[in-house]
Enzyme design. Sequence first.
Site, PDB file in Angstrom:
ATOM      1  N   GLY A 250      16.868   5.864  -6.218  1.00  0.00           N
ATOM      2  CA  GLY A 250      16.255   4.577  -5.936  1.00  0.00           C
ATOM      3  C   GLY A 250      15.348   4.067  -7.038  1.00  0.00           C
ATOM      4  CB  SER A 251      12.499   1.700  -6.720  1.00  0.00           C
ATOM      5  OG  SER A 251      13.214   0.803  -5.890  1.00  0.00           O
ATOM      6  CB  VAL A 252      11.968   6.961  -9.168  1.00  0.00           C
ATOM      7  CG1 VAL A 252      11.058   7.220  -7.978  1.00  0.00           C
ATOM      8  CG2 VAL A 252      13.374   7.475  -8.881  1.00  0.00           C
ATOM      9  CG  PHE A 253      16.859   5.680 -12.041  1.00  0.00           C
ATOM     10  CD1 PHE A 253      17.978   5.751 -12.847  1.00  0.00           C
ATOM     11  CD2 PHE A 253      16.439   6.827 -11.410  1.00  0.00           C
ATOM     12  CE1 PHE A 253      18.669   6.952 -13.016  1.00  0.00           C
ATOM     13  CE2 PHE A 253      17.113   8.022 -11.549  1.00  0.00           C
ATOM     14  CZ  PHE A 253      18.227   8.094 -12.362  1.00  0.00           C
ATOM     15  CE  LYS A 254      13.606  -1.380  -8.212  1.00  0.00           C
ATOM     16  NZ  LYS A 254      12.940  -2.002  -7.060  1.00  0.00           N
TER      17      LYS A 254
END
Length: 597
Positions: free
Chosen positions: A316-320
């Site tokens: 999820g958004s930890v990649f942003k």
Amino acid sequence: MIRTPLRPLARILKAREQGQNPDAIEAENKRLRHEDDRDRSRLQAESRLLVMGVAFFCAFLVIGARMGMLAGSVPEEPTAQASGSPIIGQRADIVDRNGRVLATNLDTHSLYAQIPDMIDPAKAARELAAIFPELEEDELLEDFTGSRRFLWVRREISPEQMQAVHDIGDPGLLFGPREMRLYPNGSVAAHILGGATYGREGVNSAEVIGVAGVEKFFDDALRDPSRGGAPLELSLDLTVQAASERVLHGGMMLMQAKGASSVLMDVHTGEIISMVSLPDFDPNDRPRVLTAADNATDQSDSPLFNRAVQGVYELGSVFKIFTVAQAIELGLINAGTMIDTQGPLQWGRFRIRDFHDYGAQLSATDVIVKSSNIGTARIAMMIGGERQRDFLGQLGLLEETQVEMVEAPTGDPLLPPNWSEISTMTISYGHGLSSSPVHLAAAYSSLLNGGTRVEPTLLRQDGPQNGPRIVSEQVSAVSRDMLRAVVTEGTASFGDVEGYEVGGKTGTADKPRPTGGYYDDRTIATFASVFPADDPRYVLIVTLDEPSVEALGEQRRTAGWTAVPVAAEMTRRVAPLLGMRPDVETATPTGVTLTSN
């Protein structure tokens, strides 16, 4: 040798002519012959005595020298020499970074039966079944009275059990010395250590071999006699590992999660200080692998499954933060650049939406703080798929980790078969690419430590890795500032720990169905954090599998409500154990003014 005749004819004839006695000539010749034989025998005897004297002198000299050497040497037990490949029963200890024992050996005994030597098989079977409740008396009696000549009864027995068997008094029940592998801390660091079992066995020794984890990865080194029994030193800190396990277990129970994992890594050396996977097991009594008979549809249901290394998930958004950092590094944007977040973002039949409506525009920093999928996808479109893939590869997110565990190759990331434009957009916010928590810890460390690549390791290091540069120090600092803002202003407000300046990013991803698509009510919640954010030392990844907690009258499954508070409590507990003092401002008195007379 030519002997002189006793009665030489010439002398006999001459003696007769002169009227002498010829017998006197014979007597004289006999006397001379006897004297010659006597002298020759004496010389021979003297030579033999001389040789024997020299031999005895040399023998006593050698024996004296050997006795002197033995007197000055360290006494050792004699060892029997035998042909063939010996069974190596010794195995080195495993210790943590401070020398505390994680795995060691314990001297014990095995129990076996020489069936032809048994006197009363029925009594022996009955008594053994009473001593060892897991043994069946009928089965033992059948083995003792059948055609077998040898039977292992128990591979390991305690001293009390040994005495009880000895009291049976049957000469066919014998004991053999052996070493067993002991994990004195029970389930602490179970997935890292893995466990051991017996390989080749003899009545007088047994080969202890690793079956998983570092025990198997370093099996040859641990059994290598040339190491002299030197222990294997890991990067783990036993106290930090135990505290992490306790906090994570409590958080998993509180959040009603199916499973959980955490990774604490030094951002400069790549050392894994703690790594937890729950549920876990006791390596002293390692469970068996799940089979079809257990109705197991997924091996991840097994306590043997290492979620931190083998568990590959869409995080999820930890990649942003990777997307925004790359765009800043490429000069496409800066922290204040306004990004179009008008939604939904349409691509063919796919629609990308945000969790909330954030309006028409957000700054690049607010894209991270508020966690906008649309904003991140638009930044990814500026970067392009080829450059995105290259950058994620530099962070180590596209290949298996090199962490020293046999399970590492099974945690190979799952990549899209075709890295299309829609894949570029979804991967930018953590969907469409699956990786493990260890991958994420290494990637965050590489981005936030100043921008140099680090590889995760379970071996203690002497200093920083100083790997190849991925981003500039300025971009690394900007990324840390953004992650700090997520905690102070954004979705990770529960993650702040006073005195440690935590920065981090939340990530909530729907779990994929085995048959395709995603579950509506099952998520993987992740919080990737760094502390202190201004001068990072450690990265902490906490992942919960299918968490759900009731808060403010609703069921909450997002990372901000589940993984974040668990990670905050873990930071609060382990930071002092790591020698980090909280940076708390000293309160100054108010309402009092010092004046002079």
